[in-house]
Design a protein around this motif. Sequence first.
Motif, PDB file in Angstrom:
ATOM      1  N   MET A 191       0.861  -1.200   0.000  1.00  0.00           N
ATOM      2  CA  MET A 191       0.000   0.000   0.000  1.00  0.00           C
ATOM      3  C   MET A 191       0.892   1.244   0.000  1.00  0.00           C
ATOM      4  O   MET A 191       1.766   1.380   0.858  1.00  0.00           O
ATOM      5  N   HIS A 192       0.670   2.139  -0.970  1.00  0.00           N
ATOM      6  CA  HIS A 192       1.384   3.413  -0.992  1.00  0.00           C
ATOM      7  C   HIS A 192       0.462   4.445  -0.355  1.00  0.00           C
ATOM      8  O   HIS A 192      -0.577   4.776  -0.909  1.00  0.00           O
ATOM      9  N   GLU A 193       0.827   4.923   0.818  1.00  0.00           N
ATOM     10  CA  GLU A 193      -0.100   5.752   1.616  1.00  0.00           C
ATOM     11  C   GLU A 193      -0.050   7.226   1.283  1.00  0.00           C
ATOM     12  O   GLU A 193      -0.638   8.048   1.973  1.00  0.00           O
ATOM     13  N   MET A 195       1.427  10.197  -2.099  1.00  0.00           N
ATOM     14  CA  MET A 195       1.602  10.472  -3.516  1.00  0.00           C
ATOM     15  C   MET A 195       3.025  11.000  -3.687  1.00  0.00           C
ATOM     16  O   MET A 195       3.504  11.768  -2.856  1.00  0.00           O
ATOM     17  N   ASP A 196       3.687  10.534  -4.722  1.00  0.00           N
ATOM     18  CA  ASP A 196       5.054  10.993  -4.951  1.00  0.00           C
ATOM     19  C   ASP A 196       5.052  12.072  -6.027  1.00  0.00           C
ATOM     20  O   ASP A 196       4.505  11.870  -7.111  1.00  0.00           O
ATOM     21  N   ILE A 197       5.650  13.188  -5.701  1.00  0.00           N
ATOM     22  CA  ILE A 197       5.759  14.287  -6.663  1.00  0.00           C
ATOM     23  C   ILE A 197       7.249  14.543  -6.885  1.00  0.00           C
ATOM     24  O   ILE A 197       7.964  14.961  -5.966  1.00  0.00           O
ATOM     25  N   VAL A 272       8.987  14.420  -3.434  1.00  0.00           N
ATOM     26  CA  VAL A 272       8.295  14.590  -2.144  1.00  0.00           C
ATOM     27  C   VAL A 272       7.281  13.463  -2.022  1.00  0.00           C
ATOM     28  O   VAL A 272       6.484  13.226  -2.940  1.00  0.00           O
ATOM     29  N   HIS A 273       7.385  12.739  -0.933  1.00  0.00           N
ATOM     30  CA  HIS A 273       6.322  11.777  -0.624  1.00  0.00           C
ATOM     31  C   HIS A 273       5.300  12.544   0.223  1.00  0.00           C
ATOM     32  O   HIS A 273       5.584  12.939   1.349  1.00  0.00           O
ATOM     33  N   TYR A 274       4.148  12.795  -0.367  1.00  0.00           N
ATOM     34  CA  TYR A 274       3.132  13.656   0.279  1.00  0.00           C
ATOM     35  C   TYR A 274       1.962  12.803   0.748  1.00  0.00           C
ATOM     36  O   TYR A 274       1.355  12.082  -0.043  1.00  0.00           O
TER      37      TYR A 274
HETATM   38 ZN   LIG Z   1       5.861   7.819  -1.625  1.00  0.00          ZN
END
Ligand SMILES: [Zn+2]
Length: 289
Positions: A191-193, A195-197, A272-274
Amino acid sequence: MPAKKFTILVIPEGSHRVRRFGLKRSLLRTVLATGLLFLLGVTVLAVDYYRISFDRAELQRLQVETRTQQTELRRLAARLSDLRQEMVVLAQNDAKVRVMAKLSKPKIDTLTGVGGPPEEDVATEFSELQRQIDQIVQAIDLRRESQEEIQGFLNDQRSLLAAKPKGWPVKGWITSSFGMRKDPFNGGRKMHEGMDIASRTGTPVFATADGIVSQAETAPGYGKLVVVDHGYGYKTYYGHNSKIFVKVGQRVKRGDKVSAVGNTGRSTGPHVHYEVRRNGVPLNPRKFL
Ligand SMILES: [Zn+2]
């Protein structure tokens, strides 16, 4: 011993004839007493007359005064009636605002539906005025209460609006979305909790809502992590930073720079992992962009 009888002699001029009148003492006394009584009566009447004319002037003065006061009273009653009308309009507006704010219906006040022409009798007029003043005072209290409630509601709304994450934390492009995905390190489904920007190292990262920094340190997996607590259960996470510009406990506004993009922690490139969490539950950040 005083004489019982007096004799009065009248001698006309140029004549030798003397006239005599006999006068009894008792008669003389009666005449004197009558005269005195008469004088007393006249005095009493005079005093009475003086008093009556004084009273009449006073009466006239009082009548004029009463008339002036009645006019004044009517004027006050009319003014009060205007005030009532204004209060009714205020109450209507208040009710409208409450409907818009989806608040409960306001308490009913006694203003609406009572009134009519002013009473003729001064005494009832006074009690009527008093009653109306009491009603207006009561209505003002209710309005004040309601206004405070509306103000509280609006403040809450404003805080909620400021607390709810909105917009992009960094200028960049989405390289990984929220949800189940293949783990970039071991290939397993995970699970990716957030969003990667992706963005260049050093690009500023901004808080997406007002709040207080609750974490500003290196955390397992996240690298250099900033967490902002926004209240109302909302928290945002900004991971993998190269630099952190805020301290725990610091207040931040939406748009304030909190960190710089980096590649720290479990990361394959600068991004950024947001995360957006509500009451600890990760939500899809895309819904808050
Ligand atoms: Zn991430």
